[in-house]
Design a protein around this motif. Structure first.
Motif, PDB file in Angstrom:
ATOM      1  N   ILE B 235      31.546  45.053  37.406  1.00 42.91           N
ATOM      2  CA  ILE B 235      32.591  44.042  37.265  1.00 42.91           C
ATOM      3  C   ILE B 235      33.646  44.231  38.354  1.00 42.91           C
ATOM      4  CG2 ILE B 235      34.602  43.445  35.861  1.00 42.91           C
ATOM      5  CD1 ILE B 235      32.904  42.763  33.773  1.00 42.91           C
ATOM      6  N   ALA B 236      33.998  45.485  38.559  1.00 38.80           N
ATOM      7  CA  ALA B 236      35.043  45.757  39.536  1.00 38.80           C
ATOM      8  C   ALA B 236      34.634  45.291  40.920  1.00 38.80           C
ATOM      9  CB  ALA B 236      35.347  47.253  39.561  1.00 38.80           C
TER      10      ALA B 236
ATOM     11  N   PRO C 259      27.604  50.903  42.666  1.00 42.89           N
ATOM     12  CA  PRO C 259      29.008  50.540  42.546  1.00 42.89           C
ATOM     13  C   PRO C 259      29.752  51.611  41.752  1.00 42.89           C
ATOM     14  CG  PRO C 259      27.655  49.192  41.089  1.00 42.89           C
ATOM     15  CD  PRO C 259      26.729  50.101  41.820  1.00 42.89           C
ATOM     16  N   THR C 260      30.865  52.056  42.262  1.00 40.82           N
ATOM     17  CA  THR C 260      31.670  53.016  41.514  1.00 40.82           C
ATOM     18  C   THR C 260      33.039  52.429  41.290  1.00 40.82           C
ATOM     19  OG1 THR C 260      32.549  54.080  43.471  1.00 40.82           O
ATOM     20  CG2 THR C 260      30.506  54.969  42.610  1.00 40.82           C
ATOM     21  N   LEU C 261      33.643  52.874  40.225  1.00 41.74           N
ATOM     22  CA  LEU C 261      34.970  52.371  39.898  1.00 41.74           C
ATOM     23  C   LEU C 261      35.973  52.694  40.986  1.00 41.74           C
ATOM     24  CD1 LEU C 261      35.759  52.914  36.172  1.00 41.74           C
ATOM     25  CD2 LEU C 261      35.709  50.812  37.489  1.00 41.74           C
ATOM     26  N   ALA C 269      34.597  47.922  47.676  1.00 46.92           N
ATOM     27  CA  ALA C 269      33.374  47.289  47.182  1.00 46.92           C
ATOM     28  C   ALA C 269      33.330  45.849  47.667  1.00 46.92           C
ATOM     29  CB  ALA C 269      33.322  47.358  45.680  1.00 46.92           C
ATOM     30  N   ARG C 270      32.511  45.049  47.042  1.00 51.39           N
ATOM     31  CA  ARG C 270      32.185  43.787  47.694  1.00 51.39           C
ATOM     32  C   ARG C 270      32.732  42.548  46.993  1.00 51.39           C
ATOM     33  NH1 ARG C 270      28.496  46.280  45.176  1.00 51.39           N
ATOM     34  NH2 ARG C 270      27.888  47.648  46.833  1.00 51.39           N
ATOM     35  N   PRO C 271      34.040  42.401  46.896  1.00 51.67           N
ATOM     36  CA  PRO C 271      34.520  41.120  46.426  1.00 51.67           C
ATOM     37  C   PRO C 271      34.260  40.010  47.457  1.00 51.67           C
ATOM     38  CG  PRO C 271      36.355  42.579  46.899  1.00 51.67           C
ATOM     39  CD  PRO C 271      35.119  43.336  47.186  1.00 51.67           C
ATOM     40  N   GLU C 272      34.321  40.356  48.717  1.00 53.02           N
ATOM     41  CA  GLU C 272      34.048  39.367  49.767  1.00 53.02           C
ATOM     42  C   GLU C 272      32.851  39.826  50.586  1.00 53.02           C
ATOM     43  OE1 GLU C 272      35.448  36.441  50.132  1.00 53.02           O
ATOM     44  OE2 GLU C 272      36.752  36.873  48.413  1.00 53.02           O
TER      45      GLU C 272
END
Lengths: 269, 276, 276
Positions: B235-236, C259-261, C269-272
């Motif tokens: 989610i993050a 993916p790690t917090l 990480a990959r929001p974009e």
């Protein structure tokens, strides 16, 4: 779900009780021919009337239940007793054995059961027993296939691996894991096969290769009524309904038993 | 359901009775208000409310049995038999809850796309991939010939080789199937994409690629995203806002960075501790 | 059973050498699939040893060979210096009690037709105090005493894994293989099961072989790790070293993909996703 079990058990129970009672007592002699009472409708003396020879239909029906159960139990019992171990062995044994069992069962499936029955009848004479054996042999592949498919499914589960990792033998796995887990499928197959065996016996009797006269059989009663359908449909209706009831009964019983013995379905009951 | 015999599950003892307020403001694309889903007397989802703005990426997180997947099913009008939903779910003001199957099927796949967890069973095993993608388009009015071309184009866009269109599902890997499902879900440029644990069954490296494609797919189309998972880290990496679901309620919500750095609810804190 | 098997082989310094040793292991399946292509490794006694790989890496095949549930095409597997790869089932009694496995699937690894007490006592063989041992094991894995009389379907995924662990511990093994034992579980339940495993490994001084696709979980559980890809070991070392300074590209890819917090919160990480 419980309804299936109750109705199925009731129908089958009725047939079983009828057959047992008929061993000791029937209202009239089912084989007594009396030309003076041919084709009677229901009367207090003949509850379901008489046939073209003047025999009591109700008494014939009762004794016919014996034949039906014999055929079903022996044919299906034979098929299951041979087919299930073969299927389990085919799945758990060496590959060549599995191939051999499955190819042989293909062969048996391809061979018309009727022809087998006729051949047996030609050699040993037409009788209920030869009909049952023929039906039984023809039904073995159905059980072998169901058992093999079920076994392969069970063997793909990790609990069989866990059993091996726990040092348990193949026999233990077959006995404790495979058989209980395929029993549902086998019971369903048995109920379907039972119904088919009853119908097959009727067909064989119709052709003159099954139960030999004068022993009453529902299949033969049906066959004898054919020419009289236009005159008196009752004679076809009585054995026809009896066959339908026992077929339905075994199907419902099979469904009910499967649900009953499956702990996974416990929550839904 | 039969009574659970074991009291062991620590989850049962979680206190998540404080309901967080739902909603982020006006002009919502999707509004869920007081959604409850019941099975007989049992409430599986209890008074859930939230909104999703156009183009917004929202994560819904919770353990299995928390009601998060049921919420998605209710939005799609795909609740299993025996469950009933009450409350309100509107898409651009149109009520979805209790809508007729005909109205809903017009929305499904067109305004709302959905990707399921299990990539093995969500495709028809007897139909070529190209046709399954094209069908998603023809159902909603695209001509057959255009749909076929478009299907190839879309498959190319998620990085699947050209021969994929002629392949059957069993010839593809799990990750490739999930790409196909994503392609189908996004084929009609839906306003909302719902993903229900789409990467749980996948390898880590494949998961990363699929997550990228999801984020890219919704961004290119300006679609909103509702992403359901039990994995906070996922989610993050994909979402802007997060809803935390526990025992059928939403116990906390807010921007991902805020919720994860300053969790306001004990359950969220425990999720964070359990994450690696 | 085989009493000779219990005495250590003469060429092995019992207690010091590796408890499980694998040399040049190959396994080719019918149809020419090379599941393992020359794998060698030593698991020291008492070590928490991780095996990481994605689907198709050969790790499941390796597990089966370690437990002598399958035969290699080439190479050897030894347990305390004794070859186990070429033995008949009847000669493996000693191994069966000393090496046990916890499987992945909380549904498929328990026979639905058996009561829990029969499942747990299955690896015990003939024992005088079966019920006492079952009660002891249920207690050790945190299940109530009355669980023994139930069927597995009554339990949640995490509880089933506890049953699975109890079964594995029943014959008092020295080596415990956990084959993706937490992969099907929710984060919170996963945490409980990992804690349980850690506690049991300490308490019974077990050698743990922990197999997972998830490097993060392995890092938490293990001291030493091998990374597998396409039937080969591509990296091997102390877990922190492998994680912090991976030498092989594939290991780097694995670490980056998960993916790690922390990564997500740092915004890395990959929001974009990258523009196409």
């Amino acid at each position: 779900m419980r309804g299936n079990l109750v109705v199925g058990a009731a129908l089958v129970g009725l047939v079983v009780v009828t057959a047992l009672v008929s061993l000791l007592w029937t209202p009239l002699d089912p084989q007594a021919v009396d030309a003076s009472v041919r084709l009677l409708g229901p009367t207090p003396e003949h509850l379901l009337g008489t046939d073209k020879f003047g025999r009591d239909v109700f008494s014939q029906l009762m004794v016919g239940a014996q034949t039906t159960l014999y055929v079903g139990i022996i044919a299906v019992g034979l098929a299951a007793a041979v087919g299930v171990p073969l299927g389990v062995l085919a799945a758990m044994g060496p590959r060549w054995l599995g191939e051999l069992v499955m190819r042989t069962s293909d062969l048996v499936l391809a061979f018309p059961a009727l022809l087998l029955a006729i051949m047996l009848a030609a050699v040993y004479g037409a009788s209920t027993l030869t009909a049952m054996i023929a039906i039984g042999v023809a039904t073995v592949p159905a059980f072998a296939r169901v058992a093999r498919a079920g076994t392969l499914q069970v063997l793909s589960r990790e609990y069989t691996l866990a059993a091996r990792a726990g040092g348990r033998s193949r026999w233990w796995i077959a006995w404790r894991h495979v058989l209980p887990n395929i029993s549902g499928m086998v019971v369903v197959q048995a109920s379907v096969s039972f119904a088919m065996a009853v119908l097959a016996e009727a067909a064989l009797s119709f052709l003159g290769f099954g139960t030999a006269p004068p022993t009453p059989s529902w299949g033969r009663m049906l066959q004898e009524s054919q020419e009289l359908l236009a005159v008196d449909a009752r004679l076809a209706l009585v054995p026809g309904l009896a066959i339908a009831a026992v077929v339905l009964g075994f199907n419902l019983l099979g469904d009910g038993l499967r649900d009953r013995f499956d702990p996974r379905l416990e929550a839904r009951r | 359901m039969s009574e659970r015999a074991r009291p062991q599950g620590h989850l049962g003892g979680v206190e998540c009775n404080q309901s967080a307020p739902g909603g982020t403001g006006a002009a919502a694309l999707l509004s869920v208000d007081g959604l409850s889903i019941t099975h007989g007397e049992t409430a599986l989802v209890d008074d859930v409310s939230f909104r999703i703005a156009p183009g917004e990426r929202v994560g819904l997180i919770g353990a299995s049995g928390s009601g998060k997947s049921l919420t998605a099913s209710a939005i799609m009008g795909l609740l299993p038999d025996g469950l009933s939903a009450s409350g309100s779910v509107t898409l651009r003001g149109q009520q979805l809850l209790g809508g007729s199957e005909r109205e809903l099927s017009r929305l499904r796949g067109k305004d709302i796309g959905m990707v399921f967890q299990e990539p093995m069973t969500a495709l028809n095993p007897a139909m070529r991939i190209g046709r399954q993608v094209a069908e998603a388009l023809t159902i909603h009015g695209t001509s057959r010939r255009r749909a076929t071309d478009r299907a190839r184009e879309l498959l190319d866009r998620v990085g699947l080789p050209e021969r994929t269109a002629r392949a059957y599902p069993h010839e593809l890997s799990g990750g490739q199937r999930q790409r196909v499902l994503l392609t189908i879900a996004l084929a009609n440029d839906p306003a909302l994409l719902i993903c229900d644990e789409p990467t749980t069954a996948l390898d880590v490296t494949v998961q990363a690629q699929v997550l990228d494609l999801v984020a890219e797919g919704v961004r290119d189309r300006g679609s909103a995203l509702l992403f359901i998972t039990h994995d906070l880290a996922v989610i993050a990496s994909v979402c802007e806002r997060v809803l935390v679901c526990c025992d059928g309620r939403i116990v906390e919500e807010g921007p991902v960075a805020t919720v994860l750095s300053e969790p306001g609810h004990d359950y969220t804190r425990r999720l964070l501790e359990a994450a690696l | 059973m085989t009493s000779t098997a219990d005495s250590p082989a003469p060429d092995v310094d019992a207690g010091d050498g590796p408890i499980v040793s694998v040399r040049d292991l190959e396994r080719t399946y019918r149809g020419g699939v090379h599941a393992l292509r020359g794998v060698s490794l030593d698991v020291p006694r008492g070590r928490r040893f991780g095996i990481v790989g994605e689907s198709g890496s050969g790790k499941s095949t390796l597990v089966r060979l370690l437990a002598a549930l399958d035969r290699p095409t080439a190479g050897t597997v030894t347990f305390e210096g004794q070859r186990i790869d070429d033995r008949r089932e009847s000669e493996l009694g000693f191994l069966r009690r000393r090496l046990q496995i916890v499987f992945q699937d909380p549904m498929g690894s328990l026979d639905p037709r058996m009561r829990v007490r029969d499942i747990i006592s299955e690896p015990l063989g003939r024992t005088r105090d079966r019920d006492g041992r079952v009660a002891e094991l249920l207690d050790a894995v945190g299940l109530p005493a009355d669980a023994g009389a139930q069927y597995p379907h009554r339990f949640s995924g995490g509880q089933r894994q506890r049953i699975s662990i109890a079964r594995a511990l029943a014959p008092r093994p020295e080596v415990l293989i956990a084959d993706e034992a937490v992969s099907a579980l929710d984060v919170l339940v996963r945490k409980q099961i990992l804690e349980l495993l850690t506690r049991l490994v300490d308490e019974y001084a077990l050698t743990l072989v922990f197999v997972s696709h998830d490097l993060g979980v392995v890092r938490k559980m293990c001291e030493e790790v091998v990374v597998m890809r396409r039937g080969e070991i591509v990296e091997h070392g102390p877990v922190d070293e492998v994680y912090d300074a991976p030498r092989h590209d594939y290991t780097r890819e694995l670490i980056a993909a998960a993916p790690t917090l922390h990564g997500a919160l740092r915004g890395s990480a990959r929001p974009e996703p990258p523009e196409r």
